[in-house]
Design a protein around this motif. Structure first.
Motif, PDB file in Angstrom:
ATOM      1  N   ARG A  94       0.671  -1.061   0.228  1.00 33.47           N
ATOM      2  CA  ARG A  94       0.165   0.188   0.154  1.00 33.47           C
ATOM      3  C   ARG A  94       0.578   1.178  -0.189  1.00 33.47           C
ATOM      4  O   ARG A  94       1.644   1.337   1.205  1.00 33.47           O
ATOM      5  CB  ARG A  94      -0.604   0.149   1.127  1.00 33.47           C
ATOM      6  CG  ARG A  94      -1.876  -1.376   1.548  1.00 33.47           C
ATOM      7  CD  ARG A  94      -3.065  -1.108   2.612  1.00 33.47           C
ATOM      8  NE  ARG A  94      -3.902  -2.192   2.466  1.00 33.47           N
ATOM      9  CZ  ARG A  94      -4.964  -2.307   3.000  1.00 33.47           C
ATOM     10  NH1 ARG A  94      -4.965  -1.443   4.252  1.00 33.47           N
ATOM     11  NH2 ARG A  94      -5.447  -3.163   3.120  1.00 33.47           N
ATOM     12  N   VAL A  95       0.672   2.012  -0.795  1.00 36.31           N
ATOM     13  CA  VAL A  95       1.905   3.574  -1.192  1.00 36.31           C
ATOM     14  C   VAL A  95       0.554   4.019  -0.376  1.00 36.31           C
ATOM     15  O   VAL A  95      -0.668   4.865  -0.861  1.00 36.31           O
ATOM     16  CB  VAL A  95       1.543   3.493  -2.558  1.00 36.31           C
ATOM     17  CG1 VAL A  95       2.530   4.640  -2.733  1.00 36.31           C
ATOM     18  CG2 VAL A  95       2.380   2.634  -3.547  1.00 36.31           C
ATOM     19  N   PRO A  96       1.000   5.193   0.791  1.00 37.34           N
ATOM     20  CA  PRO A  96       0.689   6.263   1.362  1.00 37.34           C
ATOM     21  C   PRO A  96      -0.123   7.533   0.385  1.00 37.34           C
ATOM     22  O   PRO A  96       1.012   7.859  -0.293  1.00 37.34           O
ATOM     23  CB  PRO A  96       1.267   6.816   2.709  1.00 37.34           C
ATOM     24  CG  PRO A  96       2.206   6.292   2.461  1.00 37.34           C
ATOM     25  CD  PRO A  96       2.438   4.657   1.359  1.00 37.34           C
ATOM     26  N   ILE A  97      -0.741   7.696  -0.007  1.00 41.68           N
ATOM     27  CA  ILE A  97      -1.007   9.416  -0.771  1.00 41.68           C
ATOM     28  C   ILE A  97      -0.927  10.124   0.160  1.00 41.68           C
ATOM     29  O   ILE A  97      -2.633  10.201   1.189  1.00 41.68           O
ATOM     30  CB  ILE A  97      -1.897   8.921  -1.667  1.00 41.68           C
ATOM     31  CG1 ILE A  97      -2.128   7.597  -2.734  1.00 41.68           C
ATOM     32  CG2 ILE A  97      -2.372  10.562  -2.420  1.00 41.68           C
ATOM     33  CD1 ILE A  97      -3.311   7.433  -3.804  1.00 41.68           C
ATOM     34  N   TYR A  98      -0.177  11.090  -0.021  1.00 43.71           N
ATOM     35  CA  TYR A  98      -0.555  12.491   1.235  1.00 43.71           C
ATOM     36  C   TYR A  98      -0.950  13.403   0.516  1.00 43.71           C
ATOM     37  O   TYR A  98      -0.824  14.049  -0.711  1.00 43.71           O
ATOM     38  CB  TYR A  98       0.968  12.665   1.954  1.00 43.71           C
ATOM     39  CG  TYR A  98       1.597  11.788   2.618  1.00 43.71           C
ATOM     40  CD1 TYR A  98       1.180  11.733   3.807  1.00 43.71           C
ATOM     41  CD2 TYR A  98       2.323  11.328   2.167  1.00 43.71           C
ATOM     42  CE1 TYR A  98       1.614  10.927   4.412  1.00 43.71           C
ATOM     43  CE2 TYR A  98       2.649  10.362   3.498  1.00 43.71           C
ATOM     44  CZ  TYR A  98       2.313   9.742   4.377  1.00 43.71           C
ATOM     45  OH  TYR A  98       2.924   9.342   4.546  1.00 43.71           O
TER      46      TYR A  98
END
Length: 108
Positions: free
Chosen positions: A55-59
Motif C-alpha cells: 500500500r502506497v500512502p497518498i498525502y
C-alpha cells in the motif's frame, strides 16, 4: 517472475531427463521392467499463498503546486518561450521521426 523462471527450469530439466528415461526403458528386457515411482502431486499456482499488495500512502498537498521542474517563480509578466523541431531516432524497428521541444522562461 520467479514462478515463471522456476517453471521454465523444471520444464528444461524434464526435457533433458525424459529422453534418457525413455531410452533406458526401451533397452531393458521385458521381464526386468520396473513400475515407475509415483510423481509428486503438482499444486495449482493460484492455490499457493500470495504476498499482500504493498500500500502506497497518498498525502494531500496543502496548496496546489504545478509539477514543473525547476520549481521557481519566474516573476510577474514572465513568458514561456519554446522552440520545437523534429528529430530522427534510430530504433530496432526502424528509423522514426519524433518531436522535440525546448522551453525556457523569459521576461514578457
Amino acid at each position: 517472475m520467479k514462478r515463471i523462471v522456476t517453471v521454465a527450469i523444471w520444464a528444461a530439466l524434464a526435457g533433458l531427463l525424459l529422453p534418457a528415461a525413455v531410452a533406458q526403458a526401451q533397452t531393458a528386457a521385458p521381464e526386468l521392467r520396473i513400475a515407475p515411482a509415483p510423481e509428486a502431486v503438482v499444486t495449482d499456482v493460484s492455490a499457493q499463498r500470495r504476498r499482500p499488495l504493498r500500500r502506497v500512502p497518498i498525502y494531500r498537498q496543502e496548496e496546489w503546486a504545478p509539477d514543473v521542474w525547476p520549481r521557481y517563480n519566474p516573476g510577474p509578466n514572465a513568458v514561456r518561450d519554446c522552440t520545437a523541431h523534429y528529430v530522427q531516432e534510430y530504433r530496432p524497428s526502424g528509423t522514426v521521426i519524433t518531436p522535440r521541444m525546448n522551453c525556457y522562461w523569459r521576461r514578457g
